[in-house]
Design an enzyme around this catalytic site. Structure first.
Site, mmCIF file in Angstrom:
data_model
loop_
_atom_site.group_PDB
_atom_site.id
_atom_site.type_symbol
_atom_site.label_atom_id
_atom_site.label_comp_id
_atom_site.label_asym_id
_atom_site.label_seq_id
_atom_site.Cartn_x
_atom_site.Cartn_y
_atom_site.Cartn_z
ATOM 1 N N LYS A 1 34.754 9.472 8.223
ATOM 2 C CA LYS A 1 34.542 8.173 8.856
ATOM 3 C C LYS A 1 33.289 8.176 9.747
ATOM 4 C CE LYS A 1 38.834 6.426 7.700
ATOM 5 N NZ LYS A 1 39.363 7.567 6.938
HETATM 6 C C1 LIG Z 1 40.099 7.502 5.819
HETATM 7 C C2 LIG Z 1 40.286 8.780 5.118
HETATM 8 C C3 LIG Z 1 40.534 8.819 3.745
HETATM 9 C C4 LIG Z 1 40.692 7.569 2.899
HETATM 10 O O1 LIG Z 1 39.486 6.871 2.764
HETATM 11 P P1 LIG Z 1 39.498 5.337 2.276
HETATM 12 O O2 LIG Z 1 38.110 4.896 2.405
HETATM 13 O O3 LIG Z 1 40.434 4.627 3.213
HETATM 14 O O4 LIG Z 1 40.014 5.326 0.892
HETATM 15 C C5 LIG Z 1 40.649 10.059 3.134
HETATM 16 N N1 LIG Z 1 40.548 11.194 3.859
HETATM 17 C C6 LIG Z 1 40.328 11.198 5.171
HETATM 18 C C7 LIG Z 1 40.258 12.485 5.904
HETATM 19 C C8 LIG Z 1 40.175 9.989 5.848
HETATM 20 O O5 LIG Z 1 39.950 9.999 7.163
#
Ligand SMILES: *Cc1c(COP(=O)(O)O)cnc(C)c1O
Length: 495
Positions: free
Chosen positions: A110
């Site tokens: 993120k």
């Molecule tokens: C948010 C997240 C995901 C999922 O990603 P999306 O964009 O919501 O599909 C997968 N792995 C981790 C570690 C995340 O923080």
């Protein structure tokens, strides 16, 4: 280029879409068209440092921003990463590669977008002559929250309120959030699961009374969730970047490309991969990996999206999601731009809990995506296997992807190069990772981190170890239908 709501209406510019977050009709802003890159563009990317790649990608995607103004933003956004390549690609055996997206300050992918978003947000607000404070409201399944808190911390003209499901995130994730500093940050636990928190935030965005109360306080709402265009656009950059690196190394061929496997929750990360593919990146199959919350697996296999199922808490909590919001952007494509169709599906999802696409649309969906899922035991087995065979340590989210990618290879016989997208550092989920590779752990997640480090020799990031002794600064809890009051209480200085 400009952006339209998935549910219809007039096109808006990128700065407008970024400040608004979500369209007034509840839809998501989707690009009217996408630029097209050629082989030479990827060659050029491979010779540029990562921030320049990101600046160029965003200049292509976002109208109203030039590459020159984006470059210093990108440089600032990625200055806190612990690897100068920002999003390095590591090679494993058998033509497999890992795109590591966890080198930012909160150790999850993120950061790739949320370190950038505040810059895009304040520049967008300036371009629009917006004088009010931008109040970011966000729901998190774990990682978004901390990444948003870090990204917006003390950014002038902004504030951020993060809601997380009480008991629904890992101990480390919770500790990261409740210890957040910054005068403009608020953290509240919601009595409910992630979907409750996300629905609550969406409801506030459409609640005229709440919006008016915020306006009276000199604030305008926006979202840092993965539905914000300013989150999506920086994610496209690392797919172009990874393809450029793989091409430059000769690891993949321009003509045949690479399969990409993404551990998926809200469908944001994999949607960015699909946009990259449409922009000309040599991406073949998109492998959508889910945990036990397998609503997307079923959707891709059957064409029926049905959220009427049990919600499971898994060891990959950031993917514990039954309503994958970003899928709506893909649905607009599937409906060939027919926003009435998208609106009807979303209405059905709300009232009936399900919707179904046509047989023709299902064929298109399956041509682009493979969907698979892995339960917690398979996930741990995938961590163990890669550690035993290659001494590479996966976090549980990435391990879901590794397991599903393996399933895809076996079931399809497609042995093309494979890029596994790694979304978190294993140290963010140290207890489960330690258990998976049979490292004995006594004590909490922090002890697990220490034990994992001494057993594997894989260095633990400083940010995790320092957390243990940081003071808790946020202790508020609210009911799922009281989230608006919780936001207002935060501004009244009660948290
Ligand atoms: C948010 C997240 C995901 C999922 O990603 P999306 O964009 O919501 O599909 C997968 N792995 C981790 C570690 C995340 O923080």
């Amino acid at each position: 280029m400009s952006f339209i709501s998935t549910r219809g209406g007039e096109a808006v510019s990128a700065p407008q879409a970024i400040v608004r977050g979500i369209a007034a009709d509840g839809g998501l802003y989707a690009p009217v068209s996408l630029p097209r890159l050629e082989r030479a563009d990827f060659d050029a990317f491979s010779r540029m440092p990562y921030p320049a790649r990101a600046a160029r990608t965003l200049a292509l995607l976002l109208d109203g921003f030039t590459e020159e103004e984006l470059l210093p933003m990108a440089q600032a956004a990625y200055s806190r990463f612990d690897d100068e390549r920002v999003a390095p690609v590591k090679a494993l055996r058998d033509n497999r590669f890992v795109l590591e997206l966890f080198h930012g300050p909160t150790l999850a992918f993120k950061d790739m977008a949320l370190q950038f978003l505040p810059w895009l947000m304040s520049a967008s607000a300036r371009k629009q002559g917006e004088k009010r404070e931008i109040a970011i409201l966000t729901a998190t399944s774990g990682d978004t929250g901390k990444a948003a808190l870090e990204g917006f911390m003390d950014v002038p003209g902004t504030s951020v309120t993060v809601f997380y499901p009480q008991g629904g995130v890992s101990a480390v994730q919770e500790k990261q959030m409740v210890t957040s500093r910054g005068k403009n940050v608020h953290v509240v636990a919601v009595k409910g699961n992630f979907d409750d928190a996300q629905t609550g935030v969406k409801t506030l965005f459409g609640d005229p009374a709440f919006i008016q109360q915020m306006n009276a306080l000199g604030k305008t709402l926006s979202s840092a969730n993965s539905i914000n265009l300013g989150r999506l656009a920086p994610q496209v950059a690392y797919y172009l970047s990874a393809c450029a690196d793989l091409l430059a190394q000769g690891s993949i061929a321009w003509e045949t490309g690479v399969n990409v496997c993404v551990p998926t929750g809200n469908f944001g990360n994999i949607l960015a991969a699909w946009y990259a593919k449409r922009m000309g990146a040599p991406i073949r199959k998109l492998i959508c990996a889910s945990n036990q919350n397998d609503v997307l697996t079923d959707f891709i296999r059957t064409g029926v999206y049905d959220r009427r199922r049990d919600f499971h808490k898994t060891i990959s909590p950031s993917m514990d999601i039954l309503i994958s919001s970003n899928l709506e952007r893909f649905l607009l494509e599937l409906a060939k731009g027919d926003s009435d169709q998208v609106r009807a599906w979303m209405e059905e999802l709300k009232t009936e809990g399900r919707y179904e696409i046509s047989a023709e649309q299902k064929a298109i969906l399956q041509d682009i995506f493979f969907g698979g899922c892995a339960g917690d035991e398979e996930t741990k087995a995938a961590i163990r296997k890669l550690w035993m065979e290659e001494r590479y340590l996966l976090d549980p989210h990435t391990a879901v992807a590794a397991a599903v990618a393996e399933e895809y290879r076996q079931s399809s016989g497609d042995a093309s190069p494979l890029l596994i997208v790694s979304t978190a550092s294993p140290y963010k989920f140290a207890s489960d990772v330690a258990q998976a590779i049979q490292v004995e752990v006594k004590g909490d997640a922090f002890e697990a981190g220490r034990a994992l480090e001494s057993a594997t020799g894989v260095k633990a990031p400083e940010a995790i170890l320092a957390l243990k002794n940081m003071p808790v600064l946020h202790t508020r809890v609210c009911e799922k239908d009281q989230m608006g009051q919780a936001v207002l209480a935060g501004f009244a200085g009660q948290g």
